[in-house]
Structure formats: structure tokens, C-alpha cells
Design an enzyme around this catalytic site. Sequence first.
Site, PDB file in Angstrom:
ATOM      1  N   HIS A  81       0.869  -1.175   0.068  1.00  0.00           N
ATOM      2  CA  HIS A  81       0.162  -0.079  -0.031  1.00  0.00           C
ATOM      3  C   HIS A  81       0.953   1.153  -0.051  1.00  0.00           C
ATOM      4  O   HIS A  81       1.898   1.205   0.577  1.00  0.00           O
ATOM      5  CB  HIS A  81      -0.884  -0.115   1.120  1.00  0.00           C
ATOM      6  CG  HIS A  81      -2.338   0.698   1.363  1.00  0.00           C
ATOM      7  ND1 HIS A  81      -3.339   0.319   0.581  1.00  0.00           N
ATOM      8  CD2 HIS A  81      -2.454   2.198   1.359  1.00  0.00           C
ATOM      9  CE1 HIS A  81      -4.096   1.316   0.400  1.00  0.00           C
ATOM     10  NE2 HIS A  81      -3.722   2.459   1.080  1.00  0.00           N
ATOM     11  N   ASP A 160     -14.249   2.392   6.629  1.00  0.00           N
ATOM     12  CA  ASP A 160     -13.156   3.033   5.993  1.00  0.00           C
ATOM     13  C   ASP A 160     -13.602   3.935   4.685  1.00  0.00           C
ATOM     14  O   ASP A 160     -13.325   4.800   4.256  1.00  0.00           O
ATOM     15  CB  ASP A 160     -11.976   2.178   5.914  1.00  0.00           C
ATOM     16  CG  ASP A 160     -10.788   2.965   5.014  1.00  0.00           C
ATOM     17  OD1 ASP A 160     -10.330   4.132   5.596  1.00  0.00           O
ATOM     18  OD2 ASP A 160     -10.506   2.644   3.868  1.00  0.00           O
ATOM     19  N   ARG A 167     -13.467  12.150   3.774  1.00  0.00           N
ATOM     20  CA  ARG A 167     -12.294  12.919   4.186  1.00  0.00           C
ATOM     21  C   ARG A 167     -11.856  13.577   2.804  1.00  0.00           C
ATOM     22  O   ARG A 167     -11.305  14.827   2.924  1.00  0.00           O
ATOM     23  CB  ARG A 167     -11.372  12.129   4.550  1.00  0.00           C
ATOM     24  CG  ARG A 167     -11.677  11.510   6.076  1.00  0.00           C
ATOM     25  CD  ARG A 167     -10.563  10.775   6.642  1.00  0.00           C
ATOM     26  NE  ARG A 167      -9.182  11.197   6.371  1.00  0.00           N
ATOM     27  CZ  ARG A 167      -8.241  10.186   5.976  1.00  0.00           C
ATOM     28  NH1 ARG A 167      -8.623   8.885   5.668  1.00  0.00           N
ATOM     29  NH2 ARG A 167      -7.088  10.364   5.762  1.00  0.00           N
ATOM     30  N   SER A 182      -6.968   4.255   8.477  1.00  0.00           N
ATOM     31  CA  SER A 182      -7.627   3.862   7.269  1.00  0.00           C
ATOM     32  C   SER A 182      -6.802   2.865   6.513  1.00  0.00           C
ATOM     33  O   SER A 182      -7.476   1.724   5.832  1.00  0.00           O
ATOM     34  CB  SER A 182      -7.628   5.224   6.494  1.00  0.00           C
ATOM     35  OG  SER A 182      -7.812   4.914   4.900  1.00  0.00           O
ATOM     36  N   LYS A 186      -8.044  -1.678   6.637  1.00  0.00           N
ATOM     37  CA  LYS A 186      -8.076  -2.348   5.243  1.00  0.00           C
ATOM     38  C   LYS A 186      -7.177  -3.584   5.005  1.00  0.00           C
ATOM     39  O   LYS A 186      -7.674  -4.671   5.052  1.00  0.00           O
ATOM     40  CB  LYS A 186      -7.809  -1.425   4.002  1.00  0.00           C
ATOM     41  CG  LYS A 186      -8.880  -0.488   3.929  1.00  0.00           C
ATOM     42  CD  LYS A 186      -8.725   0.226   2.469  1.00  0.00           C
ATOM     43  CE  LYS A 186      -7.514   1.232   2.640  1.00  0.00           C
ATOM     44  NZ  LYS A 186      -7.843   2.591   2.486  1.00  0.00           N
TER      45      LYS A 186
END
Length: 433
Positions: A81, A160, A167, A182, A186
Amino acid sequence: MRTVELVERKRDGGRLTSDEIAFLIAGYTKGEIPDYQMAAFCMAVVWRGMDMRETADLTAAMVATGERLDLRRFGRVVDKHSTGGVGDKTTLVVAPLVAACGLPVAKMSGRGLGFSGGTLDKLESIAGYRVDLSTAEFLAQLERIGIVLTGQTADLAPADGKIYALRDTTGTVPSIPLIASSIMSKKIAAGANAVVLDVKVGSGAFMKTLAEARSLARTMVAIGKAHRLAVRCELTDMEQPLGRAVGNSLEVAEAIATLRGDGPPDLLLLARLAGAEMLVLGGKARDRAAALRRIDRALADGSGLAKLHELVVAQGGDPRMVDEPSRLPRAPHVETLKATRTAYVKRIAADEVGLASVRLGAGRETKGQAIDHRTGIVLHAKVGDRVERGAPFAEVHHSGRPADAEAIEQVRAAFAWSAGKVGPRRLVLGRIS
Ligand code: URA
């Protein structure tokens, strides 16, 4: 509990208990707490922060709003990520390369956030590509071809998905507890054993300084530890966009070129490093050197590109767009920006380039807005390059709306020049695990 009191306490710098955080997150996910209260809460967190206990509770509360996947039957599953940047299409290169090396890649990606692009928006440039796989489809595809790149399913950390979209359009992205929870919610819900995180630093990232990036990285490592998830963070430069392309279909084309061995050196380096780290964590290589050799083989023999092709077919996309990237959606107009004097590129403000791409329609200014996959920017020069007078330094791909002129000027102004030589920027700034 009264939501407004919790918002006020955070606004005034107080701490929330685990139960209070769980109440807010569960209530918002079920639709019992409205957007405006959650937006106010997020803004209070942006200003006041959260301590490590609150951040861990926030992460756990977000995981608890949905299911947790059990991927044990696939062996070690390693996720990847990025905290978000401009021109960051690394996932589109790394995921197929790693899967081609035999390590299952099951990745749930996000949409663009603020000025930073999102892998899902990029993938949707490929006609037909589905990013809404169900959990059953996700698991079946992972079993069949060893790679899935999709959106967060509605069942995994649904909090999320909702908070992320809120956001994006309420100025509440840049906050260590919000970003850490966040991302980690995940990853935990998606059932990986380990995750390689690319923490971006600079004007085109949410973390502007190395100190902030280190703090975000340490927060995510600590959350991972609490949930038995091994986390490796690389801190990488985002003072200028990554690679040359910014904007959805332009970035997909660049990722395909990279898998064909013709990518920009910075993107290629990051993809190789992240891929190697994933192979080591996944037990497919004994050390980084051996892992890099495997990644390089998957690049050279075309198996990485073949895996991307297989992925696109599996998720309903048009594989001809992978075979011939000129079939990807293209903007009807291209404005070429040329140097007015011979000079070296001193700086390319990544945030300005990212904002210009949003203005061109490649990102969102309001929640749920449709985006234009064709538009964006191609950089012909990066920091340290010498550009001759009259030579192009950037292209702006636009749809021809009058407002696009402002985005074009924003790209021009994002470049700073120097008469004297300028060194290239360092890409990898540190590692934390
Ligand atoms: N990426 C995420 O998944 N969440 C954030 O908040 C920022 C980047």
C-alpha cells in the site's frame, strides 16, 4: 452517548475511550451519525490528533464494522500500500510482477484522495474492468490466478470506505491517526500476513516532512504488531511526481510500458524494491538480492506483463488495451509546454501538478463526482534534467473546457528552473520495520 459531545471533546484536545470511538465509527457506518458530524470529528482529529491507544482503537473499530477475510489456505499473503502520491502507479507494476513470481497478491485499493491519485480510478481507465468484486469472487480469483486488484468490498472495513470518501472532500486527509487507521484497517480486514508500505514524503504527499513520515510509519508498524501483521515501511520522495505520467489512463499506459521494460527509472526502482520486499516477506526469496533477481526475471521474460493481462481478463477488462495502450482513452487536446530558455529543472511541485490534474477532471472536487480518465499531465523533464530552449518539458492532456487553461498555467508554474546544474533527487529516504 451524544455524538456532539464527543466531537467537542476532541475539538478541545481531549481523549476518547475505546467505547466512544466504537460508538462513533459503528454509528456512522450504519447511517445513524450524519456526514456533517463525522466531518467535524475528522477535522477535530486533524487539529488535535489521537494518541497511540486511540489510534489503535480507531483501527479496531473500523475493522469491526465488517468481516475479516481468512486467507490462510493461500499460504503467506503479502499486501502492498502507498500512503498516496502524485503519479504513483507502482501497484500496477508491482502486483503483477510479484504474482508472476508465485506469491499471491490480494489487494484492495482505493480511489483518488485529494491531489493524490487512486489505483481504482486508474484501473477503471481500462474499459470494462470491474473494481467491485464480491468476497466470493475475490477468493475464487485469488485461487485461480493468484492476483486480485479490486476495491474494498462492502463487507471489509466498510467504515473506511465511507470515511475515506468524506475526508477526500472535507479537507481532512492529512492526519496521522486518520491515515494510519484507514490503511491498516483495510490491511487487517483483508487478511494479509504482511504488508509493504510506501510512505511518501514531500509536497505531493500527505506527510510533508521526513519526521512526519517516520511518525506515520511507526504508528502503522505499531498497529500491525498489535494485530500480528508484519509491516515494512519504505519512506520515499514525493517532492516531484513519480514517473512521468499523472492522470488515470496516462498512468496505466506508463505502468504497461514499465512492465515491457520501458519505464521511467524512478518508477522502475520503486517497483523493484517493493516487489523484492514482498517476496522476502512472503518467503519466496531468502534475501533482497535473490528477490531482486526474481523480479528482474519477471520483467525480462514478460511474465509480469502476462500476469497483468490475465488480471484484466479476469476482472472483465478489455485486454486489447494492455496489448495496445494506444487504445486507452485519450484526451482530445494536448497542450505542449516548451522551455523559454535553456535551463535545468530545479523543482516540480508535485502538489501543484496533482491539483492541476484534479482540475482537468482526473480527480474529484466533490464526493462521488465522475472523473475523466483521459486527462492528465506528462512530464518530459524531471528534476536535474537540462531542457534546451524551445524543447518540451510537459504535456497537458485536456478535454478542451475553457477552465483547462488555468490547469495548464498551474503545470507551467509548478516547474522551477536553474541556470546552473541541479542534482537528481534521492528516491528512497529510509526504512522502518
Ligand atoms: N491511503 C489510504 O488508504 N487512506 C488514507 O487515509 C490515505 C491514503
